[in-house]
Structure formats: structure tokens, C-alpha cells
Design a protein around this motif. Structure first.
Motif, PDB file in Angstrom:
ATOM      1  N   VAL A 106      10.634  -3.108 -52.664  1.00 18.67           N
ATOM      2  CA  VAL A 106      11.731  -1.620 -51.699  1.00 18.67           C
ATOM      3  C   VAL A 106      11.599  -2.062 -50.671  1.00 18.67           C
ATOM      4  CG1 VAL A 106      11.422  -0.199 -53.795  1.00 18.67           C
ATOM      5  CG2 VAL A 106      10.286   0.170 -50.965  1.00 18.67           C
ATOM      6  N   GLY A 107      12.853  -2.319 -49.130  1.00 16.22           N
ATOM      7  CA  GLY A 107      13.072  -2.033 -48.142  1.00 16.22           C
ATOM      8  C   GLY A 107      14.647  -2.171 -47.858  1.00 16.22           C
ATOM      9  N   VAL A 108      14.914  -1.916 -46.293  1.00 12.94           N
ATOM     10  CA  VAL A 108      16.241  -1.896 -46.288  1.00 12.94           C
ATOM     11  C   VAL A 108      16.789  -2.988 -46.163  1.00 12.94           C
ATOM     12  CG1 VAL A 108      15.736   0.123 -44.393  1.00 12.94           C
ATOM     13  CG2 VAL A 108      15.055  -2.509 -43.807  1.00 12.94           C
ATOM     14  N   PRO A 109      17.612  -2.846 -45.865  1.00 14.99           N
ATOM     15  CA  PRO A 109      18.733  -4.539 -45.979  1.00 14.99           C
ATOM     16  C   PRO A 109      18.078  -5.594 -44.768  1.00 14.99           C
ATOM     17  CG  PRO A 109      20.369  -3.299 -46.743  1.00 14.99           C
ATOM     18  CD  PRO A 109      19.083  -2.151 -45.730  1.00 14.99           C
ATOM     19  N   ASN A 110      17.750  -6.875 -45.961  1.00 23.14           N
ATOM     20  CA  ASN A 110      17.266  -7.723 -45.144  1.00 23.14           C
ATOM     21  C   ASN A 110      16.601  -7.577 -44.661  1.00 23.14           C
ATOM     22  OD1 ASN A 110      19.047 -10.273 -44.437  1.00 23.14           O
ATOM     23  ND2 ASN A 110      18.734 -10.201 -41.902  1.00 23.14           N
ATOM     24  N   VAL A 111      15.413  -7.178 -45.021  1.00 25.70           N
ATOM     25  CA  VAL A 111      14.185  -7.165 -44.774  1.00 25.70           C
ATOM     26  C   VAL A 111      13.108  -8.053 -44.870  1.00 25.70           C
ATOM     27  CG1 VAL A 111      13.293  -5.424 -46.263  1.00 25.70           C
ATOM     28  CG2 VAL A 111      11.924  -5.399 -43.489  1.00 25.70           C
ATOM     29  N   GLY A 112      13.589  -9.044 -46.073  1.00 23.99           N
ATOM     30  CA  GLY A 112      13.039  -9.396 -47.444  1.00 23.99           C
ATOM     31  C   GLY A 112      12.331  -9.721 -48.192  1.00 23.99           C
ATOM     32  N   LYS A 113      12.977  -8.459 -48.845  1.00 24.04           N
ATOM     33  CA  LYS A 113      12.513  -8.128 -50.152  1.00 24.04           C
ATOM     34  C   LYS A 113      12.292  -9.426 -52.051  1.00 24.04           C
ATOM     35  CE  LYS A 113      15.913  -4.990 -49.662  1.00 24.04           C
ATOM     36  NZ  LYS A 113      16.478  -5.464 -49.259  1.00 24.04           N
ATOM     37  N   SER A 114      13.924 -10.063 -51.298  1.00 22.61           N
ATOM     38  CA  SER A 114      14.357 -11.064 -52.155  1.00 22.61           C
ATOM     39  C   SER A 114      13.179 -12.424 -51.507  1.00 22.61           C
ATOM     40  CB  SER A 114      15.558 -11.910 -52.251  1.00 22.61           C
ATOM     41  OG  SER A 114      16.462 -10.696 -52.258  1.00 22.61           O
ATOM     42  N   THR A 115      12.522 -12.167 -50.097  1.00 29.28           N
ATOM     43  CA  THR A 115      11.976 -13.730 -50.223  1.00 29.28           C
ATOM     44  C   THR A 115      10.201 -13.370 -51.157  1.00 29.28           C
ATOM     45  OG1 THR A 115      13.189 -14.023 -48.209  1.00 29.28           O
ATOM     46  CG2 THR A 115      11.199 -14.331 -48.465  1.00 29.28           C
ATOM     47  N   ILE A 116       9.867 -11.827 -50.604  1.00 28.50           N
ATOM     48  CA  ILE A 116       8.498 -11.781 -51.473  1.00 28.50           C
ATOM     49  C   ILE A 116       8.267 -11.479 -53.096  1.00 28.50           C
ATOM     50  CG2 ILE A 116       6.617  -9.505 -51.399  1.00 28.50           C
ATOM     51  CD1 ILE A 116       7.159 -10.492 -48.069  1.00 28.50           C
ATOM     52  N   ILE A 117       9.719 -11.136 -53.359  1.00 26.41           N
ATOM     53  CA  ILE A 117       9.617 -11.271 -54.992  1.00 26.41           C
ATOM     54  C   ILE A 117       9.411 -12.631 -55.240  1.00 26.41           C
ATOM     55  CG2 ILE A 117      11.305 -10.772 -56.779  1.00 26.41           C
ATOM     56  CD1 ILE A 117      12.503  -8.732 -55.671  1.00 26.41           C
ATOM     57  N   ASN A 118      10.338 -13.377 -54.569  1.00 22.92           N
ATOM     58  CA  ASN A 118      10.340 -15.042 -55.212  1.00 22.92           C
ATOM     59  C   ASN A 118       8.886 -15.364 -54.960  1.00 22.92           C
ATOM     60  OD1 ASN A 118      13.118 -15.054 -56.254  1.00 22.92           O
ATOM     61  ND2 ASN A 118      13.931 -15.396 -53.800  1.00 22.92           N
ATOM     62  N   LYS A 119       8.262 -15.393 -53.739  1.00 24.70           N
ATOM     63  CA  LYS A 119       7.330 -16.244 -53.739  1.00 24.70           C
ATOM     64  C   LYS A 119       6.158 -15.431 -55.098  1.00 24.70           C
ATOM     65  CE  LYS A 119       6.337 -17.343 -49.272  1.00 24.70           C
ATOM     66  NZ  LYS A 119       5.514 -16.726 -48.123  1.00 24.70           N
ATOM     67  N   ILE A 120       6.449 -14.212 -54.924  1.00 28.91           N
ATOM     68  CA  ILE A 120       5.410 -13.924 -56.477  1.00 28.91           C
ATOM     69  C   ILE A 120       5.604 -14.316 -57.761  1.00 28.91           C
ATOM     70  CG2 ILE A 120       4.845 -12.060 -57.597  1.00 28.91           C
ATOM     71  CD1 ILE A 120       4.635  -9.807 -54.663  1.00 28.91           C
ATOM     72  N   VAL A 121       6.899 -14.308 -57.867  1.00 29.71           N
ATOM     73  CA  VAL A 121       7.067 -14.900 -58.453  1.00 29.71           C
ATOM     74  C   VAL A 121       6.886 -16.716 -58.980  1.00 29.71           C
ATOM     75  CG1 VAL A 121       9.364 -15.469 -60.615  1.00 29.71           C
ATOM     76  CG2 VAL A 121       9.206 -12.909 -59.386  1.00 29.71           C
ATOM     77  N   GLY A 122       7.021 -17.138 -57.609  1.00 28.65           N
ATOM     78  CA  GLY A 122       7.029 -18.148 -58.049  1.00 28.65           C
ATOM     79  C   GLY A 122       8.112 -19.661 -58.380  1.00 28.65           C
ATOM     80  N   ARG A 123       8.753 -19.023 -58.259  1.00 34.28           N
ATOM     81  CA  ARG A 123      10.531 -19.359 -57.992  1.00 34.28           C
ATOM     82  C   ARG A 123      10.946 -19.245 -56.747  1.00 34.28           C
ATOM     83  NH1 ARG A 123      13.693 -15.581 -58.697  1.00 34.28           N
ATOM     84  NH2 ARG A 123      12.768 -13.801 -60.940  1.00 34.28           N
ATOM     85  N   HIS A 124      12.625 -20.163 -56.772  1.00 45.40           N
ATOM     86  CA  HIS A 124      13.452 -20.329 -55.475  1.00 45.40           C
ATOM     87  C   HIS A 124      14.672 -19.205 -55.079  1.00 45.40           C
ATOM     88  CE1 HIS A 124      10.996 -23.271 -53.828  1.00 45.40           C
ATOM     89  NE2 HIS A 124      11.301 -24.215 -54.931  1.00 45.40           N
ATOM     90  N   LYS A 125      14.748 -18.371 -56.661  1.00 46.60           N
ATOM     91  CA  LYS A 125      15.953 -17.714 -56.309  1.00 46.60           C
ATOM     92  C   LYS A 125      16.059 -16.476 -56.949  1.00 46.60           C
ATOM     93  CE  LYS A 125      20.505 -18.660 -54.909  1.00 46.60           C
ATOM     94  NZ  LYS A 125      21.406 -19.225 -53.677  1.00 46.60           N
ATOM     95  N   VAL A 126      16.053 -15.695 -56.745  1.00 44.89           N
ATOM     96  CA  VAL A 126      16.152 -13.907 -57.220  1.00 44.89           C
ATOM     97  C   VAL A 126      17.918 -14.209 -58.380  1.00 44.89           C
ATOM     98  CG1 VAL A 126      16.593 -11.883 -57.494  1.00 44.89           C
ATOM     99  CG2 VAL A 126      15.156 -12.325 -56.041  1.00 44.89           C
ATOM    100  N   GLN A 127      17.981 -13.821 -59.572  1.00 43.85           N
ATOM    101  CA  GLN A 127      19.048 -14.185 -59.854  1.00 43.85           C
ATOM    102  C   GLN A 127      19.513 -12.839 -60.096  1.00 43.85           C
ATOM    103  OE1 GLN A 127      18.997 -15.520 -64.141  1.00 43.85           O
ATOM    104  NE2 GLN A 127      17.535 -17.266 -63.333  1.00 43.85           N
ATOM    105  N   THR A 128      20.681 -12.495 -58.964  1.00 44.52           N
ATOM    106  CA  THR A 128      21.243 -11.057 -59.397  1.00 44.52           C
ATOM    107  C   THR A 128      22.217 -10.506 -60.365  1.00 44.52           C
ATOM    108  OG1 THR A 128      23.591 -11.858 -58.395  1.00 44.52           O
ATOM    109  CG2 THR A 128      21.557 -11.583 -56.736  1.00 44.52           C
ATOM    110  N   GLY A 129      23.036 -11.304 -61.042  1.00 43.89           N
ATOM    111  CA  GLY A 129      23.421 -10.590 -61.687  1.00 43.89           C
ATOM    112  C   GLY A 129      24.781 -10.609 -61.760  1.00 43.89           C
TER     113      GLY A 129
END
Ligand code: GDP
Length: 261
Positions: A106-129
Motif C-alpha cells: 500500500v501507499g500513496v499514488p506514484n510512490v512505487g507500489k507497482s514497482t515493488i510488487i513487480n520486483k517481488i513477483v519477478g515480472r515486469h507488469k502488474v496487470q490492471t484489468g
């Protein structure tokens, strides 16, 4: 303040998912840990909390250490940057949550949440649907001894003093087009103090706008465009590494205000 519609929706979504979660990774900007923690942490009462100080490649190195040791007095904390290896990040989470925890970022917009998720998961893009017609629930991804929710929890800052808006602007967490002039002016003063830049705002935007060719008819600088581009580049670290929040006591005041930790 700037996101009334979204705030309600975000709060609702987080509340709906909160029951399924054992631990939260709260992503802060290492340049402004106070401004980026200024939201209602109360909703995470009774959840395990881990902090990530993100974009630490853009913040002052001395302050990175100060903030890390300060926050670690109470919470597990990890200094993350674009250079951080996946294994270190995964290891930090694994070590600090009970086995089989369900974890969300969690965090405020643009703080880097997707970047952290993608790094943990080990892929390049969070699918937003987010495309019309695609309805998709939250996905869970098994990582070592924990399970990660693969969509970020967006929190919106509670802006109870202007300094918070100004610092959110400086680190790129507010939409540049919607920010009023007095906040830009305050942000510039905070930047000047952190950087030692002596130029006045008007002078700076004149020089920057001219250099970038942001001109209107007659060759005058387009101050609006110059202002937005200057602050965008500043937030991306193009003019150096600065830390804008420098008072750890304020962090605890904000965290303890409404938050039962
Ligand atoms: P979200 O809105 O919180 O999901 O944020 P994103 O993960 O989309 O990141 C926002 C922007 O910050 C993107 O341009 C990222 O490339 C950038 N970013 C994220 N983490 C870092 C970091 O550690 N260092 C730097 N320099 N940029 C980062």
C-alpha cells in the motif's frame, strides 16, 4: 483534497480486502517519509506493518541512514532503490512476516507500489484489468513463505498542513496540473532549502523554460509549462538527490495521531 471521488473508492476497496490480509508493506518515499505516511493507518490496526523507504537512489544518503534507523526502532524497514536485487527484497518480507501470511502493498499514488510488487513477483507488469469488459478479482501470488496480493492498495494522503502537499508535489505524488500556485511556491522554498539553490522561482522558471524552448508567441517563456516540467524533472531526481523531510519526531506524531500501531 484533490481526489474526493477516488478517496471513497480506494477506502472501500481496501476495507473490502483488509480482512483477507495479515500484513501490509507500506511504501514511503525516502525523500519525504512524513508526507507519504500522512494517511489513516488506522485501517491496518492489528495487521503486521513493514515499511519500504523507496526511491532511496533519489534521496540524500546520510538521511537514508537516519530514517532507516529511526523507523526500525518500531517497525521492520527496508531501503529500496531501482538497484535493489529481487532476492534482498523478498528476503526482507519473508523474514518479517509469520509463515503463510497474506501480504499487500500500500501507499500513496506514484510512490512505487507497482514497482515493488513487480520486483517481488519477478515480472515486469502488474496487470490492471482496467479495460472495459475485463472484470477481475484480486490475484494472489505465492512467494516463498508468504502470498502477495498482486494489485496495490492506493491510499490518499490526508493533507492537514500545506507542507504535506508541497512535499508530495516535490516527490511526484500529486498531479502536477491540479496543484495551486501557493503550493508550488512553498515546494520551491523547501527545494531551495534542501538543495542550496539560490535562484528565485521566477528566475529559475525563466531560465529553465528558455533552455527547454518552452516559449510562447513573441519568444516569452511559457511559465505554466516551464513550472510543470521543472517540478516533474525535479521529482524524477534529474537535479540531484534531496531529502525534504528531516524531522523524525514529526514522523511519529503523524503515525501516532490516529494510528494504533
Ligand atoms: P505506484 O503508482 O505507487 O504503483 O508507482 P510505480 O511503481 O508506478 O512507480 C512510479 C514511478 O516511480 C515510475 O516511473 C517508476 O519507474 C519510478 N520508481 C519506482 N521505484 C523507484 C526507485 O526505487 N527509484 C527510482 N529512481 N524510480 C523509481
Amino acid at each position: 483534497m484533490w481526489y474526493p471521488g477516488h478517496v471513497q473508492k480506494a477506502k472501500r476497496q481496501i476495507k473490502e480486502n483488509i480482512k483477507k490480509i495479515d500484513a501490509v508493506i507500506i511504501v514511503l518515499d525516502a525523500r519525504a517519509p512524513v508526507a507519504t505516511v500522512s494517511f489513516e493507518l488506522d485501517i491496518f490496526k492489528s495487521k503486521r506493518k513493514l515499511f519500504v523507504l523507496n526511491k532511496s537512489d533519489l534521496s540524500d544518503e546520510g538521511y537514508n541512514e537516519i530514517w532507516k534507523s529511526e523507523i526500525s526502532k518500531t517497525f521492520p524497514v527496508f531501503l529500496h532503490s531501482k538497484h535493489t536485487k529481487r532476492a534482498e527484497l523478498v528476503d526482507f518480507v519473508s523474514r518479517n512476516v509469520p509463515p503463510d501470511s497474506r501480504v499487500c502493498v500500500v501507499g500513496v499514488p506514484n510512490v512505487g507500489k507497482s514497482t515493488i510488487i513487480n520486483k517481488i513477483v519477478g515480472r515486469h507488469k502488474v496487470q490492471t484489468g482496467a479495460q472495459p469488459g475485463i472484470t477481475r478479482g484480486v490475484q494472489w501470488v505465492k512467494i516463498e513463505n508468504f502470498t502477495l496480493m498482486d494489485s496495490p492498495g492506493i491510499l490518499y494522503a490526508e493533507i492537514f498542513v500545506k507542507e504535506i502537499s508541497a512535499k508530495l508535489l516535490l516527490v511526484g505524488c500529486l498531479p502536477f496540473e491540479q496543484v495551486p500556485d501557493d503550493i508550488y511556491e512553498l515546494a520551491y522554498e523547501i527545494y531551495r532549502e534542501a538543495s542550496g539553490d539560490v535562484a528565485a522561482l521566477h528566475e529559475k522558471l525563466e531560465e529553465f523554460g528558455r533552455k527547454r524552448g518552452l516559449l510562447r508567441k513573441g519568444g516569452v517563456v511559457d511559465f505554466e509549462r516551464s513550472k510543470q516540467l521543472f517540478f516533474k524533472e525535479l521529482s524524477e531526481g534529474r537535479f540531484g538527490r534531496f531529502t525534504y523531510d528531516r524531522e523524525p519526531e514529526l514522523f511519529w506524531k503523524v503515525v501516532e495521531r490516529s494510528h494504533n500501531i
